[in-house]
Design a protein around this motif. Structure first.
Motif, PDB file in Angstrom:
ATOM      1  N   ALA A  95      16.014  15.928   4.427  1.00 49.33           N
ATOM      2  CA  ALA A  95      16.354  16.427   2.898  1.00 49.33           C
ATOM      3  C   ALA A  95      17.344  15.479   2.271  1.00 49.33           C
ATOM      4  O   ALA A  95      17.204  15.140   1.209  1.00 49.33           O
ATOM      5  N   GLU A  96      18.365  15.095   3.081  1.00 53.94           N
ATOM      6  CA  GLU A  96      19.638  14.329   2.420  1.00 53.94           C
ATOM      7  C   GLU A  96      19.132  12.968   2.175  1.00 53.94           C
ATOM      8  O   GLU A  96      19.410  12.399   0.760  1.00 53.94           O
ATOM      9  N   THR A  97      18.203  12.333   2.870  1.00 48.92           N
ATOM     10  CA  THR A  97      17.677  10.977   2.639  1.00 48.92           C
ATOM     11  C   THR A  97      16.732  10.927   1.631  1.00 48.92           C
ATOM     12  O   THR A  97      16.599  10.382   0.787  1.00 48.92           O
ATOM     13  N   ARG A  98      15.828  11.919   1.274  1.00 44.54           N
ATOM     14  CA  ARG A  98      14.935  12.192   0.246  1.00 44.54           C
ATOM     15  C   ARG A  98      15.845  12.534  -1.004  1.00 44.54           C
ATOM     16  O   ARG A  98      15.163  11.815  -2.111  1.00 44.54           O
ATOM     17  N   SER A  99      16.819  13.205  -1.017  1.00 41.40           N
ATOM     18  CA  SER A  99      17.486  13.401  -2.223  1.00 41.40           C
ATOM     19  C   SER A  99      18.340  12.210  -2.629  1.00 41.40           C
ATOM     20  O   SER A  99      18.236  11.865  -3.744  1.00 41.40           O
ATOM     21  N   ARG A 100      18.828  11.251  -1.625  1.00 42.96           N
ATOM     22  CA  ARG A 100      19.209   9.883  -2.092  1.00 42.96           C
ATOM     23  C   ARG A 100      18.146   9.097  -2.553  1.00 42.96           C
ATOM     24  O   ARG A 100      18.453   8.535  -3.587  1.00 42.96           O
ATOM     25  N   ALA A 101      16.977   9.033  -2.246  1.00 41.82           N
ATOM     26  CA  ALA A 101      15.727   8.356  -2.740  1.00 41.82           C
ATOM     27  C   ALA A 101      15.745   8.770  -4.022  1.00 41.82           C
ATOM     28  O   ALA A 101      15.601   7.862  -5.145  1.00 41.82           O
ATOM     29  N   ASP A 102      15.569  10.004  -4.216  1.00 39.78           N
ATOM     30  CA  ASP A 102      15.521  10.708  -5.803  1.00 39.78           C
ATOM     31  C   ASP A 102      16.621  10.046  -6.505  1.00 39.78           C
ATOM     32  O   ASP A 102      16.497   9.749  -7.580  1.00 39.78           O
ATOM     33  N   GLU A 103      17.628  10.364  -6.108  1.00 38.79           N
ATOM     34  CA  GLU A 103      19.121   9.732  -6.914  1.00 38.79           C
ATOM     35  C   GLU A 103      18.660   8.286  -7.218  1.00 38.79           C
ATOM     36  O   GLU A 103      19.084   7.986  -8.599  1.00 38.79           O
ATOM     37  N   LEU A 104      18.487   7.457  -6.445  1.00 42.43           N
ATOM     38  CA  LEU A 104      18.313   6.118  -6.640  1.00 42.43           C
ATOM     39  C   LEU A 104      17.082   5.567  -7.611  1.00 42.43           C
ATOM     40  O   LEU A 104      17.165   4.663  -8.627  1.00 42.43           O
ATOM     41  N   ILE A 105      16.092   6.619  -7.354  1.00 44.67           N
ATOM     42  CA  ILE A 105      14.814   6.367  -8.338  1.00 44.67           C
ATOM     43  C   ILE A 105      15.293   6.826  -9.823  1.00 44.67           C
ATOM     44  O   ILE A 105      14.945   6.015 -10.611  1.00 44.67           O
ATOM     45  N   GLU A 106      15.975   7.668  -9.926  1.00 43.26           N
ATOM     46  CA  GLU A 106      16.617   7.928 -11.325  1.00 43.26           C
ATOM     47  C   GLU A 106      17.519   6.853 -11.861  1.00 43.26           C
ATOM     48  O   GLU A 106      17.431   6.430 -12.977  1.00 43.26           O
ATOM     49  N   ARG A 107      18.588   6.604 -11.127  1.00 44.11           N
ATOM     50  CA  ARG A 107      19.345   5.404 -11.422  1.00 44.11           C
ATOM     51  C   ARG A 107      18.900   4.225 -11.807  1.00 44.11           C
ATOM     52  O   ARG A 107      19.266   3.471 -12.665  1.00 44.11           O
ATOM     53  N   ILE A 149      14.795   4.589  11.236  1.00 37.68           N
ATOM     54  CA  ILE A 149      15.798   5.298  11.904  1.00 37.68           C
ATOM     55  C   ILE A 149      15.183   6.928  12.566  1.00 37.68           C
ATOM     56  O   ILE A 149      15.310   7.007  13.531  1.00 37.68           O
ATOM     57  N   ALA A 150      14.551   7.319  11.380  1.00 42.32           N
ATOM     58  CA  ALA A 150      13.758   8.619  11.590  1.00 42.32           C
ATOM     59  C   ALA A 150      13.084   9.242  10.662  1.00 42.32           C
ATOM     60  O   ALA A 150      13.302   8.537   9.597  1.00 42.32           O
ATOM     61  N   THR A 151      12.407  10.258  10.731  1.00 40.01           N
ATOM     62  CA  THR A 151      11.765  10.835   9.496  1.00 40.01           C
ATOM     63  C   THR A 151      12.844  11.107   8.492  1.00 40.01           C
ATOM     64  O   THR A 151      13.684  11.901   8.716  1.00 40.01           O
ATOM     65  N   PRO A 152      12.695  10.748   7.332  1.00 41.98           N
ATOM     66  CA  PRO A 152      13.837  11.310   6.297  1.00 41.98           C
ATOM     67  C   PRO A 152      13.791  12.505   6.239  1.00 41.98           C
ATOM     68  O   PRO A 152      13.323  13.494   6.014  1.00 41.98           O
ATOM     69  N   TYR A 179       0.704  -1.121  -0.075  1.00 45.68           N
ATOM     70  CA  TYR A 179       0.078  -0.105  -0.006  1.00 45.68           C
ATOM     71  C   TYR A 179       0.957   1.148   0.101  1.00 45.68           C
ATOM     72  O   TYR A 179       0.371   2.202   0.100  1.00 45.68           O
ATOM     73  N   LEU A 180       2.242   0.965   0.058  1.00 44.32           N
ATOM     74  CA  LEU A 180       2.901   2.176  -0.218  1.00 44.32           C
ATOM     75  C   LEU A 180       3.398   2.562  -1.578  1.00 44.32           C
ATOM     76  O   LEU A 180       3.594   1.517  -2.240  1.00 44.32           O
ATOM     77  N   THR A 181       3.449   3.693  -2.139  1.00 42.71           N
ATOM     78  CA  THR A 181       4.260   3.825  -3.352  1.00 42.71           C
ATOM     79  C   THR A 181       5.699   3.554  -3.493  1.00 42.71           C
ATOM     80  O   THR A 181       6.421   3.210  -2.304  1.00 42.71           O
ATOM     81  N   ILE A 182       6.112   3.485  -4.644  1.00 41.16           N
ATOM     82  CA  ILE A 182       7.503   2.945  -4.872  1.00 41.16           C
ATOM     83  C   ILE A 182       8.368   3.885  -4.098  1.00 41.16           C
ATOM     84  O   ILE A 182       9.374   3.393  -3.431  1.00 41.16           O
ATOM     85  N   ARG A 183       8.231   5.120  -4.242  1.00 41.76           N
ATOM     86  CA  ARG A 183       9.065   6.064  -3.300  1.00 41.76           C
ATOM     87  C   ARG A 183       8.961   6.174  -2.135  1.00 41.76           C
ATOM     88  O   ARG A 183      10.141   6.005  -1.202  1.00 41.76           O
ATOM     89  N   GLU A 184       7.902   5.753  -1.451  1.00 43.51           N
ATOM     90  CA  GLU A 184       7.557   5.394   0.011  1.00 43.51           C
ATOM     91  C   GLU A 184       8.388   4.295   0.326  1.00 43.51           C
ATOM     92  O   GLU A 184       9.021   3.988   1.413  1.00 43.51           O
ATOM     93  N   ASN A 185       8.319   3.214  -0.774  1.00 42.41           N
ATOM     94  CA  ASN A 185       8.828   1.726  -0.201  1.00 42.41           C
ATOM     95  C   ASN A 185      10.411   1.857  -0.231  1.00 42.41           C
ATOM     96  O   ASN A 185      11.215   1.470   0.700  1.00 42.41           O
ATOM     97  N   ILE A 186      10.846   2.929  -1.093  1.00 42.88           N
ATOM     98  CA  ILE A 186      12.514   3.112  -0.982  1.00 42.88           C
ATOM     99  C   ILE A 186      12.880   3.879   0.193  1.00 42.88           C
ATOM    100  O   ILE A 186      13.843   3.670   0.507  1.00 42.88           O
ATOM    101  N   LEU A 187      11.987   4.782   0.576  1.00 44.69           N
ATOM    102  CA  LEU A 187      12.341   5.597   1.872  1.00 44.69           C
ATOM    103  C   LEU A 187      12.107   4.820   3.052  1.00 44.69           C
ATOM    104  O   LEU A 187      12.684   5.463   4.125  1.00 44.69           O
ATOM    105  N   ALA A 188      11.412   3.499   3.091  1.00 48.27           N
ATOM    106  CA  ALA A 188      11.157   2.949   4.156  1.00 48.27           C
ATOM    107  C   ALA A 188      12.438   2.599   5.165  1.00 48.27           C
ATOM    108  O   ALA A 188      12.251   2.809   6.354  1.00 48.27           O
ATOM    109  N   PRO A 189      13.594   2.150   4.793  1.00 50.16           N
ATOM    110  CA  PRO A 189      14.531   2.032   5.841  1.00 50.16           C
ATOM    111  C   PRO A 189      14.914   3.160   6.205  1.00 50.16           C
ATOM    112  O   PRO A 189      15.586   3.332   7.345  1.00 50.16           O
ATOM    113  N   GLY A 190      14.732   4.605   5.785  1.00 56.52           N
ATOM    114  CA  GLY A 190      14.969   5.725   6.444  1.00 56.52           C
ATOM    115  C   GLY A 190      14.089   6.017   7.531  1.00 56.52           C
ATOM    116  O   GLY A 190      14.626   6.241   8.789  1.00 56.52           O
ATOM    117  N   MET A 191      12.679   5.575   7.246  1.00 54.59           N
ATOM    118  CA  MET A 191      11.705   5.869   8.312  1.00 54.59           C
ATOM    119  C   MET A 191      12.049   4.949   9.534  1.00 54.59           C
ATOM    120  O   MET A 191      11.764   5.182  10.641  1.00 54.59           O
TER     121      MET A 191
END
Ligand SMILES: Nc1ncnc2c1ncn2[C@@H]1O[C@H](COP(=O)(O)OP(=O)(O)OP(=O)(O)O)[C@@H](O)[C@H]1O
Length: 221
Positions: free
Chosen positions: A116-128, A111-114, A97-109
């Motif tokens: 800006a750096e974690t969100r930008s890492r997720a964006d980088e991986l989404i592109e890659r 540890i803590a609320t993601p 029930y989570l989007t692809i981006r939310e799934n990618i951010l899940a390990p960040g969650m």
């Protein structure tokens, strides 16, 4: 990076105990891509779960980055896993029930609320991983290759030192399997440690070294 010394695991079962892993030792150094190959039921998944701090061995020791995950309290162990270890499984294990981006951010969650750096890492991986167009979709709408690339991006979010992959190409066609295996290889080239367990000869050919497992034991050539 990963050191496994004489680990054993026996499952209890109504029909009697099942010895899944008996006295296995294995080292995966930083920068190494090691494959464990063996037939179904030989204990590969059990070994990988023990290596990842997800299943406590009955005996022996596991060290990741010189830390025994089983020596940590459960919540500290969960954070240790989220920071240091990435997992990729055959069945993807995405949250439906989570989007692809939310799934990618899940390990960040974990540890803590993601931030800006974690969100930008997720964006980088989404592109890659070529997921930009699908990042707001849920996994059920994606192809198997896209789902496994999502799982890989999730595994890499926190820049782990160890990647554990259990039959990661089992549900993929050749092209998508190549993409995933090359990504595991790149992770090792960049200094990470990779442990892949599989029965697949083709997957094994991407590893720097292969150990064979049978009936819960490593077979030395
Ligand atoms: N939770 C469990 N309870 C009882 N027995 C189990 C459990 N999990 C695994 N086993 C048994 O332990 C043995 C090793 O299983 P494991 O899944 O580690 O092997 P595997 O090599 O990964 O197999 P596969 O490639 O089919 O996934 C098998 O005999 C299996 O049936």
């Amino acid at each position: 990076m990963l050191q496994i010394d004489n680990v054993t695991k026996t499952y209890s079962h109504s029909q009697g105990p099942v010895r899944a892993v008996g006295d296995v030792s294995l080292t995966v150094n930083a920068g190494a891509f090691v494959a464990v190959q063996g037939p179904s039921g030989c204990g590969k998944s059990t070994l990988l779960l023990m290596a990842g701090g997800l299943l406590r061995p009955d005996g022996g020791a596991v060290n990741v980055d010189s830390t025994d995950p089983y020596g940590l309290k459960p919540d500290v162990r969960a954070e240790f896993r989220a920071r240091r270890i990435g997992f990729v499984f055959q069945q993807f294990h995405l949250v439906p029930y989570l989007t692809i981006r939310e799934n990618i951010l899940a390990p960040g969650m974990a540890i803590a609320t993601p931030d800006a750096e974690t969100r930008s890492r997720a964006d980088e991986l989404i592109e890659r991983f070529g997921l930009a167009d699908r990042q707001h979709h849920v996994p059920g709408k994606l192809s198997s290759g896209e789902r496994q690339r999502t799982a890989l991006a999730r595994a890499l979010l926190n820049r782990p030192s160890l990647l554990l992959a259990d039959e990661p190409t089992g549900n993929l066609d050749h092209d998508n399997a190549d993409i995933v295996l090359n990504d595991l290889k790149d992770f090792a080239k960049e200094g990470g440690a990779v442990l892949l367990v599989t029965h697949d000869d083709r997957a094994v050919s991407y590893a720097d070294s292969v150990v064979r497992m049978q009936a819960g034991k490593i077979i030395r050539d």
